[in-house]
Scaffold this active site. Structure first.
Site, PDB file in Angstrom:
ATOM      1  N   ARG A   1      11.743  -5.687   4.096  1.00 18.57           N
ATOM      2  CA  ARG A   1      11.607  -4.261   4.407  1.00 18.57           C
ATOM      3  C   ARG A   1      12.501  -3.883   5.594  1.00 18.57           C
ATOM      4  O   ARG A   1      13.199  -2.874   5.557  1.00 18.57           O
ATOM      5  CB  ARG A   1      10.129  -3.940   4.714  1.00 18.57           C
ATOM      6  CG  ARG A   1       9.901  -2.509   5.161  1.00 18.57           C
ATOM      7  CD  ARG A   1       8.463  -2.098   5.066  1.00 18.57           C
ATOM      8  NE  ARG A   1       7.661  -2.546   6.208  1.00 18.57           N
ATOM      9  CZ  ARG A   1       6.335  -2.510   6.228  1.00 18.57           C
ATOM     10  NH1 ARG A   1       5.665  -2.086   5.178  1.00 18.57           N
ATOM     11  NH2 ARG A   1       5.665  -2.902   7.291  1.00 18.57           N
TER      12      ARG A   1
ATOM     13  N   ARG B   1      10.663  -0.174  12.585  1.00 15.78           N
ATOM     14  CA  ARG B   1       9.402  -0.097  13.347  1.00 15.78           C
ATOM     15  C   ARG B   1       9.362  -1.164  14.433  1.00 15.78           C
ATOM     16  O   ARG B   1       9.720  -2.319  14.179  1.00 15.78           O
ATOM     17  CB  ARG B   1       8.226  -0.295  12.398  1.00 15.78           C
ATOM     18  CG  ARG B   1       7.838   0.955  11.653  1.00 15.78           C
ATOM     19  CD  ARG B   1       6.894   0.657  10.515  1.00 15.78           C
ATOM     20  NE  ARG B   1       5.725  -0.129  10.912  1.00 15.78           N
ATOM     21  CZ  ARG B   1       4.698  -0.337  10.103  1.00 15.78           C
ATOM     22  NH1 ARG B   1       4.689   0.174   8.884  1.00 15.78           N
ATOM     23  NH2 ARG B   1       3.669  -1.043  10.516  1.00 15.78           N
TER      24      ARG B   1
ATOM     25  N   LYS C   1       0.832  -1.215   0.000  1.00 15.24           N
ATOM     26  CA  LYS C   1       0.000   0.000   0.000  1.00 15.24           C
ATOM     27  C   LYS C   1       0.863   1.261   0.000  1.00 15.24           C
ATOM     28  O   LYS C   1       0.648   2.175  -0.781  1.00 15.24           O
ATOM     29  CB  LYS C   1      -0.932   0.041   1.221  1.00 15.24           C
ATOM     30  CG  LYS C   1      -1.911  -1.097   1.323  1.00 15.24           C
ATOM     31  CD  LYS C   1      -2.856  -0.930   2.489  1.00 15.24           C
ATOM     32  CE  LYS C   1      -2.182  -0.811   3.846  1.00 15.24           C
ATOM     33  NZ  LYS C   1      -1.699  -2.073   4.412  1.00 15.24           N
TER      34      LYS C   1
ATOM     35  N   ARG D   1      -9.875   0.886   8.579  1.00 15.49           N
ATOM     36  CA  ARG D   1      -9.382  -0.447   8.931  1.00 15.49           C
ATOM     37  C   ARG D   1     -10.455  -1.277   9.613  1.00 15.49           C
ATOM     38  O   ARG D   1     -10.218  -2.442   9.914  1.00 15.49           O
ATOM     39  CB  ARG D   1      -8.199  -0.275   9.887  1.00 15.49           C
ATOM     40  CG  ARG D   1      -6.890  -0.872   9.386  1.00 15.49           C
ATOM     41  CD  ARG D   1      -5.862  -0.574  10.439  1.00 15.49           C
ATOM     42  NE  ARG D   1      -4.620  -1.242  10.245  1.00 15.49           N
ATOM     43  CZ  ARG D   1      -3.555  -0.699   9.656  1.00 15.49           C
ATOM     44  NH1 ARG D   1      -3.626   0.508   9.147  1.00 15.49           N
ATOM     45  NH2 ARG D   1      -2.430  -1.373   9.585  1.00 15.49           N
TER      46      ARG D   1
ATOM     47  N   ARG E   1      -0.765  -8.498  13.776  1.00 14.23           N
ATOM     48  CA  ARG E   1      -1.294  -7.497  12.837  1.00 14.23           C
ATOM     49  C   ARG E   1      -2.112  -8.180  11.741  1.00 14.23           C
ATOM     50  O   ARG E   1      -3.153  -7.691  11.334  1.00 14.23           O
ATOM     51  CB  ARG E   1      -0.145  -6.698  12.210  1.00 14.23           C
ATOM     52  CG  ARG E   1       0.374  -5.612  13.155  1.00 14.23           C
ATOM     53  CD  ARG E   1       1.777  -5.171  12.833  1.00 14.23           C
ATOM     54  NE  ARG E   1       1.949  -4.658  11.487  1.00 14.23           N
ATOM     55  CZ  ARG E   1       3.140  -4.512  10.901  1.00 14.23           C
ATOM     56  NH1 ARG E   1       4.248  -4.837  11.550  1.00 14.23           N
ATOM     57  NH2 ARG E   1       3.219  -4.033   9.692  1.00 14.23           N
TER      58      ARG E   1
HETATM   59  P1  ADP Z   1       0.743  -1.903   8.305  1.00 14.87           P
HETATM   60  O1  ADP Z   1       2.040  -2.082   7.595  1.00 14.87           O
HETATM   61  O2  ADP Z   1       0.504  -2.951   9.338  1.00 14.87           O
HETATM   62  O3  ADP Z   1      -0.390  -1.719   7.382  1.00 14.87           O
HETATM   63  P2  ADP Z   1       0.532   0.853   9.317  1.00 14.87           P
HETATM   64  O4  ADP Z   1       1.756   1.666   9.238  1.00 14.87           O
HETATM   65  O5  ADP Z   1      -0.564   1.176   8.390  1.00 14.87           O
HETATM   66  O6  ADP Z   1       0.990  -0.650   9.189  1.00 14.87           O
HETATM   67  O7  ADP Z   1      -0.060   0.873  10.812  1.00 14.87           O
HETATM   68  C1  ADP Z   1       0.737   0.519  11.904  1.00 14.87           C
HETATM   69  C2  ADP Z   1      -0.132   0.395  13.150  1.00 14.87           C
HETATM   70  O8  ADP Z   1      -0.805   1.646  13.380  1.00 14.87           O
HETATM   71  C3  ADP Z   1      -1.229  -0.618  13.077  1.00 14.87           C
HETATM   72  O9  ADP Z   1      -0.802  -1.925  13.397  1.00 14.87           O
HETATM   73  C4  ADP Z   1      -2.217  -0.058  14.110  1.00 14.87           C
HETATM   74  O10 ADP Z   1      -1.844  -0.337  15.419  1.00 14.87           O
HETATM   75  C5  ADP Z   1      -2.105   1.433  13.904  1.00 14.87           C
HETATM   76  N1  ADP Z   1      -3.101   1.905  12.914  1.00 14.87           N
HETATM   77  C6  ADP Z   1      -2.825   2.460  11.701  1.00 14.87           C
HETATM   78  N2  ADP Z   1      -3.957   2.791  11.070  1.00 14.87           N
HETATM   79  C7  ADP Z   1      -4.974   2.436  11.887  1.00 14.87           C
HETATM   80  C8  ADP Z   1      -6.387   2.501  11.788  1.00 14.87           C
HETATM   81  N3  ADP Z   1      -6.999   2.997  10.705  1.00 14.87           N
HETATM   82  N4  ADP Z   1      -7.138   2.053  12.819  1.00 14.87           N
HETATM   83  C9  ADP Z   1      -6.567   1.551  13.910  1.00 14.87           C
HETATM   84  N5  ADP Z   1      -5.222   1.443  14.069  1.00 14.87           N
HETATM   85  C10 ADP Z   1      -4.435   1.878  13.060  1.00 14.87           C
END
Ligand code: ADP
Length: 278
Positions: free
Chosen positions: A127, A139, A13, A88, A150
């Site tokens: 990554r 991270r 993404k 999400r 996750r």
């Molecule tokens: P990923 O690579 O898992 O898609 P992101 O960078 O998008 O990672 O998100 C990292 C973390 O931030 C998620 O695991 C969650 O804890 C939190 N997070 C991000 N976006 C949301 C959302 N829309 N709703 C709830 N938690 C979120």
């Protein structure tokens, strides 16, 4: 353009969002990035999100929706945006629908990047290695254990959005197992098709407008008086009834003959009264 990129962690993404930013000149709104920035800055949102994120859970809907609502208000998001990592959950998607409806904004597409789960762990490991090689901070949630959590959160809370958006005819699925270039090309094709369809619809509206105005100006007054059901309005009906009554008094039609008789009777009474007086 307002687009949502949907897919599990590691589906690409972020990579594709970056490319769309360059191609369309719109902003990438990544809730993950925003939350990480909030954690780093130690804001109240960051304090609420920090431990949840580190453990691979989802930050409460109200927190994320608040963050996005504020961000969409910013001037740089006026031209459009790519949502990456939001919504999400179904309640987040509903909140986004409300937000956009209030602003009279349309969501153009939800692009799902479909990938084999077995490939995800490898991708995240790659990554991590790349980030370490660049000397970047890794991270805290990019570990195999947290990634498993996750993914579980994605399956139970985010995957229902595939159904949510496909029901609303917004979902377009791209094979996320192709190369980065191929995925970009495929997304480009989808968005070009959407733009072309929008342009066609706008053209149709534009060419339909002058004709619509003409009909409103000319024969419309007559039509406008009729009700939306196509039946005559009460005013018109009353007018027609009055006309019919007139005709009836002349004895033109049966039903009005009665009325005619009544009028005649009344007139006759008046006459006899006058006569009596005289
Ligand atoms: P990923 O690579 O898992 O898609 P992101 O960078 O998008 O990672 O998100 C990292 C973390 O931030 C998620 O695991 C969650 O804890 C939190 N997070 C991000 N976006 C949301 C959302 N829309 N709703 C709830 N938690 C979120």
């Amino acid at each position: 353009m307002r687009i949502i990129l949907l897919g599990p962690p590691g589906s690409g993404k972020g990579t594709q969002a970056q490319r769309l930013v360059h191609r369309y000149g719109i902003v990438q709104l990544s809730t993950g990035e925003m939350l990480r920035a909030a954690v780093a800055a130690g804001t109240p949102v960051g304090l609420r999100a920090r431990d949840i994120m580190a453990s691979g859970g989802l930050v409460p809907d109200d927190v994320v929706v608040g963050v996005i609502a504020d961000r969409i208000e910013q001037p740089d998001a006026k031209k459009g945006f790519i949502l990456d990592g939001f919504p999400r959950t179904v309640p987040q998607a509903e909140a986004l629908d409300d937000l956009l409806r209030h602003k009279h904004l349309k969501l153009d597409a939800v692009i799902e990047l479909r990938v084999n789960e077995s490939a995800l762990l490898q991708r995240v490991e790659t990554r991590v290695a790349e980030m370490q090689a660049r000397g970047e901070e890794v991270r805290v949630d990019d570990t195999p254990e947290v990634l498993t959590r996750r993914l579980a959160a994605y399956r139970s809370l985010t995957e229902p959005l595939i159904h949510y958006y496909s029901e609303r005819r917004k979902l377009l699925t791209v094979d996320g197992m192709m190369t980065i270039e191929q995925v970009t090309r495929e997304i480009g094709r989808i968005l070009a098709a959407i733009e072309a369809a929008d342009a066609k619809a706008a053209e149709k509206r534009a060419s339909a407008k002058p004709a619509a105005r003409r009909t409103v100006r000319k024969p419309a007054p007559k039509q406008a008086k009729s009700s939306p059901t196509g039946r005559p309005s009460a005013k018109k009906a009353a007018k027609a009834a009055r006309k019919a009554a007139k005709r009836s008094s002349r004895g033109a039609r049966k039903p009005v003959k009665k009325a005619g008789r009544k009028v005649a009777k009344k007139a006759a009474k008046k006459v006899t009264k006058r006569r009596r007086k005289a």
